[in-house]
Design a protein around this motif. Structure first.
Motif, PDB file in Angstrom:
ATOM      1  N   ALA A  15       0.856  -1.181   0.000  1.00 49.16           N
ATOM      2  CA  ALA A  15       0.000   0.000   0.000  1.00 49.16           C
ATOM      3  C   ALA A  15       0.897   1.238   0.000  1.00 49.16           C
ATOM      4  CB  ALA A  15      -0.895  -0.002   1.230  1.00 49.16           C
ATOM      5  N   PRO A  16       0.458   2.332  -0.599  1.00 51.45           N
ATOM      6  CA  PRO A  16       1.283   3.546  -0.600  1.00 51.45           C
ATOM      7  C   PRO A  16       1.756   3.969   0.789  1.00 51.45           C
ATOM      8  CG  PRO A  16      -0.550   3.814  -2.105  1.00 51.45           C
ATOM      9  CD  PRO A  16      -0.777   2.514  -1.360  1.00 51.45           C
ATOM     10  N   LYS A  17       0.937   3.767   1.832  1.00 57.55           N
ATOM     11  CA  LYS A  17       1.325   4.185   3.184  1.00 57.55           C
ATOM     12  C   LYS A  17       2.545   3.422   3.699  1.00 57.55           C
ATOM     13  CE  LYS A  17      -1.987   1.217   5.553  1.00 57.55           C
ATOM     14  NZ  LYS A  17      -3.139   1.176   6.431  1.00 57.55           N
ATOM     15  N   TRP A  18       2.865   2.264   3.111  1.00 64.81           N
ATOM     16  CA  TRP A  18       4.059   1.487   3.485  1.00 64.81           C
ATOM     17  C   TRP A  18       5.321   2.323   3.297  1.00 64.81           C
ATOM     18  CZ3 TRP A  18       8.511  -0.125   1.063  1.00 64.81           C
ATOM     19  CH2 TRP A  18       9.209  -1.181   1.644  1.00 64.81           C
ATOM     20  N   LEU A  19       5.339   3.194   2.301  1.00 63.04           N
ATOM     21  CA  LEU A  19       6.516   4.015   1.998  1.00 63.04           C
ATOM     22  C   LEU A  19       6.878   4.969   3.139  1.00 63.04           C
ATOM     23  CD1 LEU A  19       5.614   4.922  -1.677  1.00 63.04           C
ATOM     24  CD2 LEU A  19       7.437   3.371  -0.940  1.00 63.04           C
ATOM     25  N   VAL A  20       5.907   5.335   3.949  1.00 61.95           N
ATOM     26  CA  VAL A  20       6.128   6.312   5.017  1.00 61.95           C
ATOM     27  C   VAL A  20       7.077   5.782   6.089  1.00 61.95           C
ATOM     28  CG1 VAL A  20       5.005   7.669   6.837  1.00 61.95           C
ATOM     29  CG2 VAL A  20       3.905   7.424   4.593  1.00 61.95           C
ATOM     30  N   ASN A  21       6.940   4.518   6.455  1.00 63.55           N
ATOM     31  CA  ASN A  21       7.699   3.973   7.581  1.00 63.55           C
ATOM     32  C   ASN A  21       8.761   2.943   7.202  1.00 63.55           C
ATOM     33  OD1 ASN A  21       6.245   5.453   9.545  1.00 63.55           O
ATOM     34  ND2 ASN A  21       4.556   4.031   9.308  1.00 63.55           N
ATOM     35  N   LYS A  60      12.263   1.756   4.745  1.00 58.18           N
ATOM     36  CA  LYS A  60      13.394   2.123   3.886  1.00 58.18           C
ATOM     37  C   LYS A  60      13.370   1.236   2.659  1.00 58.18           C
ATOM     38  CE  LYS A  60      16.649   4.805   5.970  1.00 58.18           C
ATOM     39  NZ  LYS A  60      16.979   6.010   5.312  1.00 58.18           N
ATOM     40  N   LEU A  61      13.722   1.821   1.525  1.00 55.04           N
ATOM     41  CA  LEU A  61      13.833   1.033   0.307  1.00 55.04           C
ATOM     42  C   LEU A  61      15.147   0.269   0.325  1.00 55.04           C
ATOM     43  CD1 LEU A  61      12.586   3.746  -2.179  1.00 55.04           C
ATOM     44  CD2 LEU A  61      11.341   1.732  -1.383  1.00 55.04           C
ATOM     45  N   GLY A  62      15.125  -0.957  -0.121  1.00 55.49           N
ATOM     46  CA  GLY A  62      16.322  -1.775  -0.095  1.00 55.49           C
ATOM     47  C   GLY A  62      17.214  -1.603  -1.307  1.00 55.49           C
ATOM     48  N   ASN A  63      16.685  -1.121  -2.418  1.00 55.35           N
ATOM     49  CA  ASN A  63      17.450  -1.100  -3.651  1.00 55.35           C
ATOM     50  C   ASN A  63      17.857   0.309  -4.065  1.00 55.35           C
ATOM     51  OD1 ASN A  63      18.573  -2.248  -6.055  1.00 55.35           O
ATOM     52  ND2 ASN A  63      16.769  -1.573  -7.145  1.00 55.35           N
ATOM     53  N   SER A  64      16.937   1.059  -4.580  1.00 61.27           N
ATOM     54  CA  SER A  64      17.263   2.399  -5.069  1.00 61.27           C
ATOM     55  C   SER A  64      16.068   3.306  -4.885  1.00 61.27           C
ATOM     56  CB  SER A  64      17.641   2.346  -6.558  1.00 61.27           C
ATOM     57  OG  SER A  64      16.477   2.251  -7.363  1.00 61.27           O
ATOM     58  N   PRO A  65      16.289   4.611  -4.965  1.00 64.81           N
ATOM     59  CA  PRO A  65      15.158   5.532  -4.810  1.00 64.81           C
ATOM     60  C   PRO A  65      14.461   5.841  -6.136  1.00 64.81           C
ATOM     61  CG  PRO A  65      17.178   6.779  -4.887  1.00 64.81           C
ATOM     62  CD  PRO A  65      17.566   5.311  -4.953  1.00 64.81           C
ATOM     63  N   TYR A  66      14.766   5.079  -7.190  1.00 65.88           N
ATOM     64  CA  TYR A  66      14.216   5.391  -8.512  1.00 65.88           C
ATOM     65  C   TYR A  66      13.010   4.521  -8.838  1.00 65.88           C
ATOM     66  CZ  TYR A  66      18.414   8.099  -8.982  1.00 65.88           C
ATOM     67  OH  TYR A  66      19.403   9.013  -8.767  1.00 65.88           O
ATOM     68  N   PHE A  67      11.980   5.173  -9.386  1.00 65.50           N
ATOM     69  CA  PHE A  67      10.726   4.525  -9.730  1.00 65.50           C
ATOM     70  C   PHE A  67      10.266   5.001 -11.099  1.00 65.50           C
ATOM     71  CE2 PHE A  67      10.722   4.247  -5.180  1.00 65.50           C
ATOM     72  CZ  PHE A  67       9.910   3.185  -4.843  1.00 65.50           C
ATOM     73  N   TYR A  68       9.373   4.226 -11.690  1.00 61.43           N
ATOM     74  CA  TYR A  68       8.571   4.760 -12.783  1.00 61.43           C
ATOM     75  C   TYR A  68       7.136   4.738 -12.269  1.00 61.43           C
ATOM     76  CZ  TYR A  68       9.331  -0.209 -14.133  1.00 61.43           C
ATOM     77  OH  TYR A  68       9.521  -1.562 -14.150  1.00 61.43           O
ATOM     78  N   TYR A  69       6.299   5.601 -12.839  1.00 65.88           N
ATOM     79  CA  TYR A  69       4.962   5.728 -12.301  1.00 65.88           C
ATOM     80  C   TYR A  69       3.972   6.219 -13.343  1.00 65.88           C
ATOM     81  CZ  TYR A  69       5.709  10.822 -11.856  1.00 65.88           C
ATOM     82  OH  TYR A  69       5.949  12.151 -12.099  1.00 65.88           O
ATOM     83  N   ARG A  70       2.692   6.037 -13.013  1.00 65.22           N
ATOM     84  CA  ARG A  70       1.577   6.525 -13.827  1.00 65.22           C
ATOM     85  C   ARG A  70       0.780   7.504 -12.987  1.00 65.22           C
ATOM     86  NH1 ARG A  70      -0.646   0.907 -16.316  1.00 65.22           N
ATOM     87  NH2 ARG A  70      -0.112   0.076 -14.297  1.00 65.22           N
ATOM     88  N   VAL A  71       0.211   8.476 -13.646  1.00 69.30           N
ATOM     89  CA  VAL A  71      -0.667   9.420 -12.956  1.00 69.30           C
ATOM     90  C   VAL A  71      -1.991   9.498 -13.702  1.00 69.30           C
ATOM     91  CG1 VAL A  71       1.173  10.818 -11.929  1.00 69.30           C
ATOM     92  CG2 VAL A  71       0.302  11.411 -14.181  1.00 69.30           C
ATOM     93  N   ASP A  72      -3.030   9.882 -12.971  1.00 71.63           N
ATOM     94  CA  ASP A  72      -4.333  10.059 -13.606  1.00 71.63           C
ATOM     95  C   ASP A  72      -4.480  11.502 -14.087  1.00 71.63           C
ATOM     96  OD1 ASP A  72      -4.917  11.574 -11.308  1.00 71.63           O
ATOM     97  OD2 ASP A  72      -6.271  10.071 -10.453  1.00 71.63           O
ATOM     98  N   GLY A  73      -5.647  11.869 -14.551  1.00 72.16           N
ATOM     99  CA  GLY A  73      -5.906  13.210 -15.062  1.00 72.16           C
ATOM    100  C   GLY A  73      -5.815  14.307 -14.019  1.00 72.16           C
TER     101      GLY A  73
END
Length: 161
Positions: A127-133, A135-148
């Motif tokens: 879930a997105p809220k997981w990111l709050v608490n 640490k990422l294990g690999n890298s801080p880079y993502f790809y993403y989609r956004v809505d309108g």
């Protein structure tokens, strides 16, 4: 940043510092030598004639970004991101360079958004809220989609060896 850049930069900076302390050019300082070594290492593949191409995005994804932070704001998860461009060395696909392409901005998640993060060699959906608490294990880079409405509908961490 690619792990090879970091390791190569440390070795090159150490060698440059040794050269200076061993009686290298008197005008060079260890800081200047290390700075030059890092620049030379980062461009070493370009100097040998390697070709670079833009990184490919999975179908449906339009953007790369560096995740700066995540927090809860009034019950919603909001991430601070910096838009990035990405290019990969055609001779060594582990040689990847990200470059900021815009100012940092905050984005919220749409209802039902999914986030895929890497854990060891597998991808797990959180879930997105997981990111709050966490640490990422690999890298801080993502790809993403956004809505309108510029809300994130899906994002996935990018694996870099």
């Amino acid at each position: 940043m690619n792990h090879r850049y970091v390791s190569g930069a440390v070795v090159a900076a150490s060698a440059a510092a040794l050269l200076v302390t061993a009686g290298g050019p008197s005008s060079a300082s260890p800081t200047a030598a290390a700075s030059t070594a890092v620049s030379a290492n980062a461009g070493s593949a370009r100097a040998t004639g390697a070709a670079w191409k833009p990184c490919l995005l999975p179908a449906g994804y339009k953007h790369f970004f560096k995740l700066e932070s995540a927090k809860n704001v009034r019950g919603k998860t909001v991430v601070r991101v910096t838009p990035e461009t990405c290019k990969v060395n055609t001779e060594n696909d582990e040689d990847v360079v990200y470059t900021p392409s815009g100012a940092a901005k905050s984005l919220a998640f749409a209802s039902g958004a999914s986030v895929k993060v890497l854990k060891d060699t597998t991808t797990m959906t959180v879930a997105p809220k997981w990111l709050v608490n966490h640490k990422l294990g690999n890298s801080p880079y993502f790809y993403y989609r956004v809505d309108g409405q510029s809300r994130i509908t899906a994002m996935q961490e990018i694996y870099h060896p």
